[in-house]
Scaffold this motif. Structure first.
Motif, PDB file in Angstrom:
ATOM      1  N   UNK A  86       0.829  -1.144   0.893  1.00 30.11           N
ATOM      2  CA  UNK A  86       0.339  -0.270  -0.361  1.00 30.11           C
ATOM      3  C   UNK A  86       0.963   1.035   0.321  1.00 30.11           C
ATOM      4  N   UNK A  87       1.571   1.086   0.445  1.00 29.33           N
ATOM      5  CA  UNK A  87       3.250   3.144   0.453  1.00 29.33           C
ATOM      6  C   UNK A  87       3.363   2.723  -0.876  1.00 29.33           C
ATOM      7  N   UNK A  88       3.683   1.747  -1.479  1.00 28.95           N
ATOM      8  CA  UNK A  88       3.669   1.965  -3.082  1.00 28.95           C
ATOM      9  C   UNK A  88       2.834   2.402  -3.372  1.00 28.95           C
ATOM     10  N   UNK A  89       2.036   1.856  -3.460  1.00 33.04           N
ATOM     11  CA  UNK A  89       0.140   2.160  -4.027  1.00 33.04           C
ATOM     12  C   UNK A  89       0.187   3.737  -4.261  1.00 33.04           C
ATOM     13  N   UNK A  90       0.476   4.098  -2.481  1.00 28.74           N
ATOM     14  CA  UNK A  90      -0.227   4.910  -2.550  1.00 28.74           C
ATOM     15  C   UNK A  90       0.829   6.437  -3.029  1.00 28.74           C
ATOM     16  N   UNK A  91       1.833   5.832  -3.435  1.00 28.57           N
ATOM     17  CA  UNK A  91       3.042   7.028  -4.486  1.00 28.57           C
ATOM     18  C   UNK A  91       2.186   7.419  -5.711  1.00 28.57           C
ATOM     19  N   UNK A  92       1.022   6.049  -6.411  1.00 25.18           N
ATOM     20  CA  UNK A  92       0.798   6.089  -8.012  1.00 25.18           C
ATOM     21  C   UNK A  92      -0.282   6.862  -7.929  1.00 25.18           C
ATOM     22  N   UNK A  93      -1.377   6.415  -6.602  1.00 29.86           N
ATOM     23  CA  UNK A  93      -2.680   7.086  -6.726  1.00 29.86           C
ATOM     24  C   UNK A  93      -3.566   8.439  -6.976  1.00 29.86           C
ATOM     25  N   UNK A  94      -4.503   8.212  -7.595  1.00 26.77           N
ATOM     26  CA  UNK A  94      -4.870   9.622  -7.910  1.00 26.77           C
ATOM     27  C   UNK A  94      -5.610   9.769  -7.018  1.00 26.77           C
ATOM     28  N   UNK A  95      -6.055  11.246  -7.046  1.00 29.29           N
ATOM     29  CA  UNK A  95      -7.761  11.620  -6.627  1.00 29.29           C
ATOM     30  C   UNK A  95      -8.495  11.045  -7.040  1.00 29.29           C
ATOM     31  N   UNK A  96      -8.828  10.323  -7.761  1.00 25.55           N
ATOM     32  CA  UNK A  96      -9.741   8.860  -8.340  1.00 25.55           C
ATOM     33  C   UNK A  96      -9.559   8.041  -8.436  1.00 25.55           C
ATOM     34  N   UNK A  97      -8.376   7.385  -8.273  1.00 25.76           N
ATOM     35  CA  UNK A  97      -8.261   6.245  -8.593  1.00 25.76           C
ATOM     36  C   UNK A  97      -8.983   4.981  -7.292  1.00 25.76           C
ATOM     37  N   UNK A  98     -10.049   4.857  -7.689  1.00 19.91           N
ATOM     38  CA  UNK A  98      -9.974   3.226  -7.086  1.00 19.91           C
ATOM     39  C   UNK A  98      -9.596   2.236  -6.846  1.00 19.91           C
ATOM     40  N   UNK A  99     -10.044   1.679  -5.287  1.00 18.58           N
ATOM     41  CA  UNK A  99      -8.973   1.132  -4.613  1.00 18.58           C
ATOM     42  C   UNK A  99      -9.706  -0.310  -4.566  1.00 18.58           C
ATOM     43  N   UNK A 100      -9.304  -1.186  -5.125  1.00 18.60           N
ATOM     44  CA  UNK A 100      -9.484  -3.193  -4.558  1.00 18.60           C
ATOM     45  C   UNK A 100      -8.601  -3.893  -3.849  1.00 18.60           C
ATOM     46  N   UNK A 101      -8.651  -3.366  -2.532  1.00 17.77           N
ATOM     47  CA  UNK A 101      -7.744  -5.038  -1.827  1.00 17.77           C
ATOM     48  C   UNK A 101      -7.695  -6.325  -1.540  1.00 17.77           C
ATOM     49  N   UNK A 102      -8.003  -6.841  -2.839  1.00 19.89           N
ATOM     50  CA  UNK A 102      -8.795  -8.630  -3.149  1.00 19.89           C
ATOM     51  C   UNK A 102      -8.388  -9.844  -2.590  1.00 19.89           C
ATOM     52  N   UNK A 103      -7.790  -9.166  -0.736  1.00 17.62           N
ATOM     53  CA  UNK A 103      -7.358 -10.412   0.014  1.00 17.62           C
ATOM     54  C   UNK A 103      -7.879 -10.996   0.161  1.00 17.62           C
TER      55      UNK A 103
END
Ligand SMILES: NC(=O)C1=CN([C@@H]2O[C@H](COP(=O)(O)OP(=O)(O)OC[C@H]3O[C@@H](n4cnc5c(N)ncnc54)[C@H](OP(=O)(O)O)[C@@H]3O)[C@@H](O)[C@H]2O)C=CC1
Ligand SMILES: CC(C)(CO)C(=O)C(=O)O
Length: 312
Positions: A86-103
């Motif tokens: 999620x640290x990696x994800x945070x550095x790429x996520x934009x304001x409108x990026x939807x996130x699914x953690x499918x774990x």
């Protein structure tokens, strides 16, 4: 053309990523941390015998993949790697990026909301997929689907409608249930019982199908989950137990749960996501959970025995 990021190109990430690459409807990028980048930039993954090359990017190396934020990020790592992923994800996520953690489990959305904010995170998990990873080879018989929804907004939330469009274009199968939390608890019940008992006993599905003693234990562990769900007001009834014991009869008898595979491979398991979380919730609600307490300690001993957990 929508842009989709995959964080965690393992059994699940590679299987759904390959489906999307093959369909060719969306732009796909794999996100890794800087230390993994040199390996992933040239990685060829074989999925069901077909080679796939994914465009990769890391926070320090962004060239060679699409630019700008993705419309949807699918995080598909194991629980012990979630914070880092999620640290990696945070550095790429934009304001409108939807996130699914499918774990699996119920915790990944809580961690994702803490890191990425409530507005971006949809609740999700994978259902019916049976993929296994051996090095850079991933094989599956059933692709299953991503089950997702918005909590508490429900299936008509505009973010859910947008995510449907994105997955449709990518060709990734999905389901949007009326009550995503009830569905997540049903899967949680299966993982807490099946994954944990199979990991301790190192038994494949043939035992789930035939062994009365294992079935009695599966029932007892599932009852602890149903009891907690009901205390929390989640719509999970005892009927789900027989439903699971019937459905497991259709599994490949030689198949194994992901936690059993983790033990065999000497990896840390997702025990904190299952018994660990059960015990935390039990403590909050003042409920003793003897089966989960036993499983929690047994699995940690197995991890130590397999060399995945440091000796105390
Ligand atoms: N496999 C299955 O059939 C099913 C799995 N699930 C659940 O889905 C989730 C994912 O499982 P699965 O795909 O099997 O797991 P895998 O272990 O196969 O894959 C996880 C991937 O995450 C990658 N990863 C770890 N840390 C990072 C990071 N910091 N940045 C980027 N990538 C990272 C790993 O990369 P590396 O190899 O380089 O370390 C690995 O490729 C789990 O919660 C599991 O329980 C649910 C249903 C079925
Ligand atoms: C396939 C299934 C449902 C088995 O419990 C699973 O989620 C896993 O192995 O992690």
């Amino acid at each position: 053309m929508y842009k989709v990021d995959i964080v965690g190109l393992g059994a699940i990430g590679a299987a759904y990523g390959a489906v999307a690459l093959k369909k060719g409807g969306s732009e796909i990028r794999v996100l890794v941390d800087d230390s993994r980048y040199s390996v992933y930039k040239d990685k060829i993954i074989e999925v069901n015998g077909e080679p796939f090359k994914f465009a990769a990017a890391s926070p320090a190396y962004r060239q060679g993949a699409f630019e700008g934020p993705a419309d949807l990020m699918i995080v598909a790592c194991k629980y012990p790697a979630l914070e880092e992923a999620l640290e990696v994800a945070k550095q790429f996520a934009g304001e409108n990026t939807l996130v699914m953690t499918v774990l699996n489990g119920l915790l990944s959305e809580i961690v994702a909301v803490e890191k990425l904010g409530e507005d971006r995170v949809l609740h999700s998990f994978c259902m019916g997929i049976d993929t296994v990873k051996h090095g850079d080879r991933v094989d599956y018989r059933n692709i299953g689907r991503i089950v997702f929804g918005a909590v508490p907004q429900g299936p008509e939330d505009p973010r859910v409608l947008k995510a449907r469009e994105i997955l449709e274009e990518a060709g990734i199968p999905y389901e949007v249930p009326q009550d995503i939390l009830a569905m997540m608890w049903k899967k949680f019940m299966i993982n807490v019982s099946g994954n944990q008992l199979s990991a301790v006993l190192e038994l494949n599905y043939s035992y789930f199908q035939e062994d009365e003693d294992l079935q009695a234990l599966l029932r007892a562990v599932m009852m602890e989950v149903v009891g907690l769900a009901q205390l929390k007001g989640v719509n999970l009834s005892e009927n789900a137990i027989d439903e699971y014991l019937n459905s497991v009869k259709k599994h490949d008898p030689l198949g194994k749960t992901s936690m059993h595979q983790d033990i065999e491979a000497g990896r840390l398991t997702e025990v904190e996501l299952f018994a660990g979380h059960m015990l935390e919730m039990g403590e909050e609600l003042g409920v003793d959970l003897p089966y989960n307490r036993m499983l929690y300690h047994l699995i940690r001993i197995k991890e130590r025995q397999a060399g995945a957990r440091q000796k105390a």
